[in-house]
Scaffold this motif. Structure first.
Motif, PDB file in Angstrom:
ATOM      1  N   GLY B 143      38.431  26.322   6.193  1.00  0.00           N
ATOM      2  CA  GLY B 143      37.433  27.147   6.860  1.00  0.00           C
ATOM      3  C   GLY B 143      38.086  28.467   7.217  1.00  0.00           C
ATOM      4  O   GLY B 143      38.989  28.938   6.513  1.00  0.00           O
ATOM      5  N   GLU B 144      37.628  29.058   8.302  1.00  0.00           N
ATOM      6  CA  GLU B 144      38.337  30.241   8.784  1.00  0.00           C
ATOM      7  C   GLU B 144      39.784  29.862   9.110  1.00  0.00           C
ATOM      8  O   GLU B 144      40.687  30.648   8.983  1.00  0.00           O
ATOM      9  CB  GLU B 144      37.645  30.788  10.032  1.00  0.00           C
ATOM     10  N   GLN B 529      37.922  35.944  13.227  1.00  0.00           N
ATOM     11  CA  GLN B 529      38.852  37.054  13.081  1.00  0.00           C
ATOM     12  C   GLN B 529      39.802  37.062  14.272  1.00  0.00           C
ATOM     13  O   GLN B 529      39.417  37.412  15.385  1.00  0.00           O
ATOM     14  CB  GLN B 529      38.101  38.378  13.024  1.00  0.00           C
ATOM     15  N   GLY B 530      41.019  36.729  14.021  1.00  0.00           N
ATOM     16  CA  GLY B 530      41.997  36.823  15.084  1.00  0.00           C
ATOM     17  C   GLY B 530      42.360  38.300  15.259  1.00  0.00           C
ATOM     18  O   GLY B 530      42.801  38.951  14.320  1.00  0.00           O
ATOM     19  N   ARG B 566      46.783  44.235  26.445  1.00  0.00           N
ATOM     20  CA  ARG B 566      46.193  43.688  25.213  1.00  0.00           C
ATOM     21  C   ARG B 566      46.426  42.176  25.147  1.00  0.00           C
ATOM     22  O   ARG B 566      47.427  41.668  25.618  1.00  0.00           O
ATOM     23  CB  ARG B 566      46.838  44.352  23.981  1.00  0.00           C
ATOM     24  N   PHE B 567      45.483  41.502  24.525  1.00  0.00           N
ATOM     25  CA  PHE B 567      45.631  40.065  24.280  1.00  0.00           C
ATOM     26  C   PHE B 567      44.989  39.741  22.935  1.00  0.00           C
ATOM     27  O   PHE B 567      44.199  40.514  22.401  1.00  0.00           O
ATOM     28  CB  PHE B 567      44.982  39.241  25.407  1.00  0.00           C
ATOM     29  N   ARG B 568      45.341  38.568  22.421  1.00  0.00           N
ATOM     30  CA  ARG B 568      44.817  38.169  21.111  1.00  0.00           C
ATOM     31  C   ARG B 568      43.741  37.095  21.298  1.00  0.00           C
ATOM     32  O   ARG B 568      43.851  36.212  22.131  1.00  0.00           O
ATOM     33  CB  ARG B 568      45.925  37.612  20.211  1.00  0.00           C
ATOM     34  N   ALA B 594      30.645  39.354  23.016  1.00  0.00           N
ATOM     35  CA  ALA B 594      29.787  38.646  22.063  1.00  0.00           C
ATOM     36  C   ALA B 594      30.555  38.403  20.773  1.00  0.00           C
ATOM     37  O   ALA B 594      31.301  39.259  20.304  1.00  0.00           O
ATOM     38  CB  ALA B 594      28.534  39.464  21.773  1.00  0.00           C
ATOM     39  N   VAL B 595      30.367  37.214  20.224  1.00  0.00           N
ATOM     40  CA  VAL B 595      31.008  36.854  18.955  1.00  0.00           C
ATOM     41  C   VAL B 595      29.905  36.463  17.985  1.00  0.00           C
ATOM     42  O   VAL B 595      29.040  35.648  18.305  1.00  0.00           O
ATOM     43  CB  VAL B 595      32.001  35.688  19.152  1.00  0.00           C
ATOM     44  N   ASN B 596      29.910  37.081  16.817  1.00  0.00           N
ATOM     45  CA  ASN B 596      28.856  36.852  15.831  1.00  0.00           C
ATOM     46  C   ASN B 596      29.450  36.529  14.476  1.00  0.00           C
ATOM     47  O   ASN B 596      30.608  36.851  14.195  1.00  0.00           O
ATOM     48  CB  ASN B 596      27.978  38.095  15.676  1.00  0.00           C
ATOM     49  N   GLN B 597      28.612  35.854  13.666  1.00  0.00           N
ATOM     50  CA  GLN B 597      28.996  35.724  12.266  1.00  0.00           C
ATOM     51  C   GLN B 597      28.483  36.967  11.555  1.00  0.00           C
ATOM     52  O   GLN B 597      27.338  37.022  11.128  1.00  0.00           O
ATOM     53  CB  GLN B 597      28.398  34.480  11.631  1.00  0.00           C
TER      54      GLN B 597
END
Lengths: 322, 659
Positions: B143-144, B529-530, B566-568, B594-597
C-alpha cells in the motif's frame, strides 16, 4: 441356648464333612458347608421366634373331622354319630343337622426341586440356590416337628425322599439332595402329577423351579391344587438370564437351548436384548398372575439375593411355613 | 500421483488374490458364536421379528464384504507409497505481493459482488494452499506502506491468517518498495518466484517497477484483477480566507470524472455538520469541474465534501452508493487560522510615516521596531520576523541582511551596502515614468508624480520584476525567490511620497502580498505522504515546543518530536488530524489538519498493466489445486484410514466372527 445351637452345628459339620468329600464334582459341592449350617441354625432360631406360642405340629388341614373347632353343619344321615347332632337346632327348628369340626392333623411338607438342565445353566447357580432354599425350608420344618419330604425331578430323573420327621433327619435331606441326579428337560406337569399321586396325604408343597416350561408349569401347579395340596411356587431366577443386557451380548450368535431344543441363528442387538428382558418380565408376571388367581402363593427368588434373606422373607410374608 | 513403492503390476496380483480369498471366506458359512440359553422358547418368540429382516442381513453381509475388499485395496495402495506430483518437484520460494491500494476496494469483473482486494486475497490463498511440502512463501502487502503480511513459511495455516488480515489502505501502492522487498526475500532462496496480484491501477513508478521486476532475474508473474474503471473523485478541496476580508472564507472543490463514460453526480459540502452547498455536476468522460462556495462565514472551521450519485443510488443497507471508489468521494478541509504577520521595522526614528502606515494594519500584523544598531548586532526580533522593513535613512544596513522577506528603502545610500540587487546608477531628482499597475503591490497606487530628491536604480536579474521605473531603469524592484524582496531606490524622507495617500496603501499592499505568499498555511495534505510540517504554518507558534501529540481521525494518538518548529507526519487515514503542543509556550493548544486522498493517480482505475505489454510468461497461471496433504508419507494416512474403517466396522458390527 446359644451354646446348645453351636454344639448341634458342630455335630452337623462333623457328620457332613466326609460326605462333602464324597460328593466332589456335583452341583452340591460345598453347598452345605459350615457357613450354611450356621445360617440354618440362625434361621431356625428366627423361625422359632416368628412362630412362638404355637403348639408343635398343630398345622390344621382343610379336612373336616373330629377336631375341637366348629367348622360347618351338614344334613344328618343315618349312621352319623348322634353325639354330633346339633340339638339346639333340632329343638328350635326340628331339623336334624350334624355339627362338623375342623380336624387337627399333622400336615406334611413336600419340597419339589426342579433339577432340569435349565436349572443347571450358569454353572448350576439356580439349582444350588434352589437346593439351599429347599434345605433351609426342610430344616425349619423338621425343627418344627413337621414331616418333610423332598422330591428332585426332571423329565430325565425323579427321585423322592419319603417324608421324615425330626431335626436330626436333616442329614438325610442333605445326602438326598447331594446324591440326586440332575439334568434333562423341565417337565413340571409330570413331576407335580407324580408327586400328587405319590403323596398319601395332601400337604404344603413347595415347588422350587425356574418354571421355564410355558404350559407345564401352570398345569403342574393346578394338578397339586386339585389333589388338595397347598402349592407354593418359588421361581428361582438368574438376573443375568432374566436381563441379558447385563451380559452385553452382541452380534450374530447361535442360540442353543440348554435342554437340547433346536438352535437358532439370531443377531443380537440392544433392541433384541431389551425385547427379551421385557418378554421375560411379562412371562414372570403372567406366572405370578396365574398363581394368584388360583390362590397359589408365588415368590420370586433372584439368585443374587442371599438364600437366607429369601427364606426370612418367606417366613415374614407367611403362608408357607408360618 | 506417482507410486514410490510397489508398482501397479505388483499390486494387482495381491489385490486379485486377496479379493478372491475374502470372497471365498464370505461364501463359506458364517460360524456364529454359540450362546447357551435356558429358555430358548422365549428367545424364539422375541427373535421371530428379526427373522423378517433376512434381506437386510444379506445386504449387510454384502456391505461387509465390500468393506473388507476396500480395506484390502487401501492396503495395496499404501504398499504403492503414492506421492502427489507436487511433492516430487524442486522446492520453490514464492513471494506473493498483494496490491492493497485504494483502487483495490473497487468491484472486480471476476466477482462483481466482491472487491478486487477480496479476489486478490482469494488468489493468494489459492497460491499458498498449492505449496508443496518443501515450498515456502512470504506474503507482502503493498500500500502506501509496505508490510510483510505473513512471514516466510511453508505451512498454509501460518500464511492464510496473514492474507486474511490484509486490508485496503488509502492512496497508491508503493510497488517499487514492495517488489524490492519481495526480490530481496526470495532471491537467495531455492526456486525463487514472485507473484504480483494487482488490479493494474498503478502509478507510473509502480508500473515501471512491475516492468523491471518482470524483466529481472527472479521470475515474476502478474495476475491482474480487472474491474470497471468508472470513478469520479474529489481531486482538490480547500478553504481559504479572503485576503481583504479575513472574516469570510471561500471553499474550492475540484471533481474529476476519471471513468470512460459521462456521469451525473452531486457534490454536497457541509461545514461543522451543516450543509453549506450542494451542486449537481454533469461530467463527461475525463472532464473535471471546479466548484467554489464564496463568502462563507469564517466561523465555520471544518468542511467536508461528499460525492454521491445524482439519482440518489443507495447500497442495500440504505447508505449512499459510492461513485466508483468510496475513498475519494469524501474530502476534508479546515479553515486557516487567523495569525498575524510578524513585521519588524528597522528605523532610525526619523521617519514616522512608515511606522504609522504599518500601525494601521494592526489587525493583521504584529509590529515591533528596532534601531539599526540593534539590527546590525543581530537582534532576536529579526530571527522571528516574517517581514523586515529597513528604513534606516543615513544608517548602514546590517551585513548580512536577514534571510526574511525584506522591504528596503534606499539600500544603496552607502557604496558598501550588503544589498544583493546591484546598483545601476545614482539619480538626481528622478521622475517615476513607469509603473506596473497590474501588480498587486501597486494596486490603487499611483507614483508617477512623486517628487524625489535623489535615488539609485537597480540592475535587475532575470525573474526580477520592475514595480516602478525611471526612464527605463528600475527604481522599484520585486525579487521573489525563497523570500520576497521589495526595494525602492529612494529614501521616503527625500521625497513627498509619505505625504501622499498612496504611501500607506503601498505599505499595506506590500504586507498583504507577502502575507499571501507567506500563507503557506497547510490546509490539507495527502494520505500516505510522509512530510515535514512547520508548526507555524499550521497556525501553532513553535516557541519552545519540543513535542506534539497527533490524534488521528480514528482517535489513535502518538507523539512526534519537534525540532526547530518542524515535525514529520505520515497520515494514513483521510480526515481531520489534531495537532496539540505538549510543551513550550503553546502547551495544550491544538490545531487541526485535513488529510485527503488527493492523488488522481490513486483514483484512476484504468489498468496500466495491459499497456506494459508484458511477455506471456509474466502472466500468472491459475494456482494448482490445494495439496490435500502438506507433509508426511501418504501411505501412513492410508493405513490410518484402514484402521479407522476397521474400527468403525468393529464398532458397528462387533462380536461378529466371520471365517
Amino acid at each position: 441356648m446359644a451354646k446348645a445351637n453351636e454344639s448341634i452345628a458342630a455335630g452337623l459339620i462333623a457328620r457332613l464333612a466326609p460326605k462333602r468329600r464324597e460328593a466332589k464334582g456335583s452341583v452340591a459341592d460345598d453347598l452345605f458347608d459350615e457357613a450354611f449350617l450356621k445360617q440354618l441354625e440362625l434361621l431356625q432360631v428366627i423361625a422359632r421366634r416368628l412362630f412362638s406360642g404355637r403348639q408343635r405340629s398343630e398345622r390344621k388341614t382343610r379336612k373336616v373331622g373330629s377336631g375341637q373347632e366348629f367348622a360347618d353343619h351338614r344334613e344328618y344321615s343315618p349312621g352319623d354319630d348322634i353325639r354330633y347332632m346339633d340339638w339346639t337346632v333340632w329343638v328350635r327348628l326340628r331339623h336334624a343337622l350334624i355339627r362338623l369340626f375342623e380336624e387337627d392333623e399333622d400336615l406334611p411338607i413336600r419340597i419339589i426341586i426342579d433339577t432340569s438342565d435349565s436349572m443347571m445353566s450358569s454353572d448350576g447357580k439356580k439349582l444350588r440356590y434352589a437346593m439351599q432354599v429347599g434345605a433351609a425350608l426342610a430344616y425349619v420344618g423338621l425343627a418344627n416337628l413337621d414331616r418333610v419330604g423332598v422330591t428332585m425331578a426332571s423329565r430325565k430323573a425323579h427321585t423322592t425322599l419319603p417324608a421324615v420327621r425330626g431335626k436330626g433327619r436333616i442329614f438325610r435331606v442333605f445326602e438326598f439332595m447331594r446324591g440326586a441326579e440332575s439334568g434333562g428337560k423341565t417337565d413340571l406337569k409330570a413331576t407335580c402329577g407324580r408327586v400328587a399321586a405319590e403323596s398319601p396325604k395332601p400337604g404344603l408343597t413347595v415347588v422350587l423351579s425356574d418354571f421355564y416350561d410355558l404350559d407345564g408349569a401352570s398345569e403342574g401347579l393346578n394338578m397339586l391344587r386339585f389333589r388338595k395340596h397347598e402349592p407354593v411356587a418359588i421361581q428361582v431366577l438368574d438376573p443375568d438370564e432374566a436381563d441379558p443386557r447385563r451380559l452385553a451380548l452382541r452380534g450374530d450368535v447361535k442360540l442353543m437351548d440348554i435342554e437340547g431344543g433346536g438352535d437358532r441363528d439370531v443377531t443380537l442387538a440392544p433392541a433384541t436384548l431389551t425385547a427379551y428382558a421385557e418378554a421375560h418380565e411379562r412371562f414372570c408376571a403372567q406366572l405370578h398372575s396365574s398363581c394368584r388367581s388360583r390362590g397359589i402363593h408365588y415368590i420370586r427368588a433372584d439368585t443374587d439375593v442371599p438364600f437366607d434373606d429369601l427364606v426370612l422373607r418367606i417366613f415374614r410374608e407367611g403362608g408357607v411355613l408360618g | 500421483m506417482t507410486l514410490g513403492g510397489w508398482t501397479l503390476a505388483q499390486m494387482w496380483p495381491l489385490m486379485a488374490v486377496g479379493t478372491a480369498a475374502i470372497t471365498a471366506m464370505y461364501l463359506l458359512r458364517m460360524r456364529r458364536r454359540r450362546v447357551v440359553v435356558p429358555f430358548a422358547a422365549l428367545w424364539e418368540q422375541v427373535t421371530r421379528q428379526s427373522e423378517s429382516r433376512r434381506l437386510w442381513r444379506k445386504l449387510r453381509r454384502l456391505l461387509s464384504w465390500l468393506v473388507q475388499v476396500l480395506i484390502l485395496g487401501l492396503i495395496c495402495l499404501a504398499l504403492g507409497d503414492p506421492k502427489p506430483e507436487v511433492w516430487l518437484r524442486d522446492p520453490m520460494t514464492t513471494a506473493v505481493v498483494i496490491d492493497r491500494s485504494a483502487s483495490m476496494t473497487a468491484p472486480s469483473d471476476e466477482q462483481p459482488l466482491q472487491s478486487r482486494l477480496a479476489v486478490a486475497k482469494m488468489h493468494a490463498e489459492e497460491a499458498v494452499q498449492g505449496l508443496g511440502p518443501t515450498d515456502n512463501a512470504v506474503v507482502i502487502a503493498a500500500g502506501e506502506e509496505v508490510a510483510v503480511a505473513s512471514p516466510m513459511a511453508g505451512d498454509p495455516s501460518v500464511l492464510v491468517p496473514g492474507i486474511k488480515a490484509i486490508e485496503a489502505t488509502h492512496g497508491e501502492a508503493d510497488l517499487s518498495r514492495a517488489l524490492a522487498l519481495a526480490t530481496h526475500a526470495v532471491s537467495e532462496q531455492p526456486g525463487p518466484r514472485i507473484i504480483v496480484l494487482t488490479d493494474g491501477a498503478l502509478s507510473t513508478a509502480g508500473a515501471e517497477a512491475l516492468s523491471q521486476c518482470v524483466e529481472g532475474p527472479v521470475p515474476c508473474t502478474v495476475r491482474t484483477i480487472p474491474g470497471p474503471a468508472e470513478n469520479v473523485a474529489i481531486t482538490a478541496f480547500a478553504a481559504r480566507r479572503y485576503p481583504y476580508a479575513r472574516d469570510k472564507i471561500e471553499v474550492l472543490a475540484e471533481v474529476e470524472n476519471l471513468g470512460d463514460a459521462a456521469i451525473l453526480v452531486r457534490l454536497d459540502i457541509e461545514a461543522d455538520g451543516v450543509s453549506v452547498g450542494q451542486r449537481e455536476l454533469s461530467l463527461p468522460a475525463g472532464a473535471s469541474e471546479r466548484v467554489s462556495l464564496p463568502q462563507l462565514d469564517a466561523a465555520r472551521s471544518r468542511f467536508i465534501a461528499r460525492l454521491s450519485h445524482a439519482n440518489g443510488a443507495t447500497n442495500d443497507d440504505g447508505t449512499p452508493a459510492a461513485v466508483g471508489l468510496a475513498h475519494d468521494d469524501l474530502a476534508y478541509a479546515v479553515v486557516p487560522p487567523l495569525t498575524p504577520l510578524n513585521v519588524v521595522l528597522v528605523t532610525d526614528g526619523s521617519n514616522l510615516f512608515v511606522e504609522a502606515a504599518l500601525l494601521t494594519l494592526d489587525d493583521h500584523i504584529r509590529l515591533s521596531a528596532i534601531d539599526p544598531t540593534a539590527a546590525r548586532a543581530g537582534a532576536a526580533e529579526l530571527e522571528e520576523a516574517d517581514v523586515v522593513f529597513f528604513d534606516v535613512g543615513a544608517e548602514k544596513l546590517p551585513d548580512p541582511l536577514p534571510s526574511k522577506h525584506l522591504v528596503i528603502f534606499d539600500p544603496w545610500r552607502h557604496e558598501d551596502s550588503p544589498f544583493f540587487i546591484p546598483k545601476r546608477a545614482d539619480k538626481v531628482r528622478p521622475f517615476l515614468t513607469e509603473q506596473d499597475r497590474k501588480h498587486p503591490i501597486m494596486d490603487h497606487v499611483v507614483l508617477k508624480d512623486v517628487n524625489i530628491g535623489r535615488g539609485t536604480t537597480f540592475t535587475t536579474a532575470p525573474g526580477d520584476q520592475m514595480l516602478v521605473g525611471t526612464l527605463g531603469e528600475t527604481i522599484g524592484v520585486l525579487r521573489e525567490k525563497a523570500t520576497v524582496t521589495v526595494a525602492f531606490g529612494f529614501d521616503p524622507r527625500q521625497s513627498d511620497l509619505p505625504m501622499r495617500s498612496a504611501f500607506p496603501v503601498l505599505i499595506d499592499n506590500i504586507v498583504r502580498y507577502v502575507a499571501q505568499r507567506e500563507a503557506g498555511f497547510v490546509a490539507s495534505i495527502g494520505v500516505g505522504q510522509g512530510r515535514e510540517l512547520v508548526l507555524a504554518k499550521l497556525g501553532l507558534p513553535s516557541d519552545g515546543v519540543t513535542r506534539v501529540e497527533i490524534t488521528a481521525p480514528d482517535g489513535a494518538t502518538h507523539e512526534a518530536p519537534v525540532e526547530r518548529g518542524r515535525f514529520r507526519l505520515r497520515a494514513l487515514q483521510p480526515g481531520f488530524y489534531r495537532i496539540a503542543g505538549l510543551d513550550g509556550a503553546v502547551a495544550g493548544a491544538a490545531v487541526e489538519l485535513a488529510v485527503n486522498q488527493t492523488s488522481v493517480r490513486a483514483s484512476d482505475l484504468h489498468d496500466r498493466v495491459a499497456a506494459l505489454e508484458l511477455p506471456p510468461a509474466a502472466e500468472a497461471e491459475a494456482a494448482p489445486p490445494p495439496d490435500p496433504l502438506s507433509g508426511g508419507p501418504l501411505w501412513t494416512l492410508i493405513i490410518l484410514g484402514v484402521a479407522g474403517i476397521i474400527a468403525l466396522e468393529w464398532a458397528t458390527y462387533h462380536r461378529r466372527v466371520t471365517v
